[in-house]
Scaffold this active site. Structure first.
Site, PDB file in Angstrom:
ATOM      1  N   HIS A  48       0.847  -1.195   0.000  1.00  0.00           N
ATOM      2  CA  HIS A  48       0.000   0.000   0.000  1.00  0.00           C
ATOM      3  C   HIS A  48       0.884   1.247   0.000  1.00  0.00           C
ATOM      4  O   HIS A  48       2.055   1.208   0.401  1.00  0.00           O
ATOM      5  CB  HIS A  48      -0.898   0.007   1.232  1.00  0.00           C
ATOM      6  CG  HIS A  48      -1.951  -1.055   1.209  1.00  0.00           C
ATOM      7  ND1 HIS A  48      -3.038  -1.026   2.056  1.00  0.00           N
ATOM      8  CD2 HIS A  48      -2.091  -2.181   0.463  1.00  0.00           C
ATOM      9  CE1 HIS A  48      -3.805  -2.069   1.828  1.00  0.00           C
ATOM     10  NE2 HIS A  48      -3.244  -2.798   0.859  1.00  0.00           N
ATOM     11  N   GLU A  50       0.945   3.866   1.895  1.00  0.00           N
ATOM     12  CA  GLU A  50       1.465   4.267   3.215  1.00  0.00           C
ATOM     13  C   GLU A  50       2.649   3.387   3.620  1.00  0.00           C
ATOM     14  O   GLU A  50       3.657   3.896   4.126  1.00  0.00           O
ATOM     15  CB  GLU A  50       0.361   4.170   4.280  1.00  0.00           C
ATOM     16  CG  GLU A  50      -0.805   5.099   4.044  1.00  0.00           C
ATOM     17  CD  GLU A  50      -1.931   4.485   3.217  1.00  0.00           C
ATOM     18  OE1 GLU A  50      -3.041   5.034   3.258  1.00  0.00           O
ATOM     19  OE2 GLU A  50      -1.706   3.460   2.523  1.00  0.00           O
ATOM     20  N   CYS A  78      -5.967   2.002   5.814  1.00  0.00           N
ATOM     21  CA  CYS A  78      -6.619   0.769   6.249  1.00  0.00           C
ATOM     22  C   CYS A  78      -6.023   0.365   7.603  1.00  0.00           C
ATOM     23  O   CYS A  78      -5.007   0.937   8.033  1.00  0.00           O
ATOM     24  CB  CYS A  78      -6.406  -0.324   5.198  1.00  0.00           C
ATOM     25  SG  CYS A  78      -4.716  -0.965   5.147  1.00  0.00           S
ATOM     26  N   CYS A  81      -2.257  -0.330   7.429  1.00  0.00           N
ATOM     27  CA  CYS A  81      -1.444   0.875   7.290  1.00  0.00           C
ATOM     28  C   CYS A  81      -1.481   1.717   8.561  1.00  0.00           C
ATOM     29  O   CYS A  81      -0.457   2.274   8.975  1.00  0.00           O
ATOM     30  CB  CYS A  81      -1.909   1.676   6.081  1.00  0.00           C
ATOM     31  SG  CYS A  81      -1.553   0.838   4.521  1.00  0.00           S
TER      32      CYS A  81
END
Length: 151
Positions: A48, A50, A78, A81
């Site tokens: 992801h 992040e 999420c 993250c």
């Protein structure tokens, strides 16, 4: 946030992953790291934006402690993250669209918001939601137009 959006657009054009970008800044708002989602490029469901940005920032600063940093994310982080942000001890999250917005576009989101996770983590992180929301929402529209695949 503008750098996070630009990075997300690059990822969309290159079909690296979802329409997500992140930027990490220091206490003086100097950009430390910028990244986008690379789930499909790396065939890694944890890639992801992040997570990618945190990896870059830690490497650049030679530390795992990002206490003096804030993260700008085009979408609410999420739970995975958020946990990484928590473990890096960042004190501020700024995001555009919500987890619910991502779910509307077919992403397999766990609907556990950052405010709830923040209470659980007890770091007292500052959370700013809806920052540049329209610009961040447009990333989903561009991604959908390019037939992006959710995960």
């Amino acid at each position: 946030m503008e750098m996070a959006i630009r990075s997300a657009l690059q990822g969309i054009r290159r079909k690296h992953g979802g329409p997500f970008g992140a930027a990490i800044v220091d206490k003086n708002n100097k950009i430390i790291a910028v990244a986008h989602n690379t789930v499909w490029k790396d065939m890694n469901p944890t890639a992801h934006a992040e997570i990618n940005a945190i990896k870059k920032a830690c490497k650049k600063l030679s530390t795992i402690d990002l206490t003096e940093c804030a993260i700008y994310s085009t979408t609410e982080p999420c739970p995975m993250c958020f946990s990484a942000i928590h473990w890096a001890r960042m004190r501020k999250i700024v995001y555009g669209t919500s987890i619910s917005d991502a779910a509307k576009f077919g992403f397999n989101e766990m609907r556990i918001g950052n405010e709830h996770l923040n209470r659980c983590g007890r770091l007292g992180m500052k959370i700013v939601k809806g920052f540049m929301k329209d610009e961040c929402y447009n990333l989903f529209l561009k991604w959908k137009k390019m037939n992006g695949k959710p995960y």
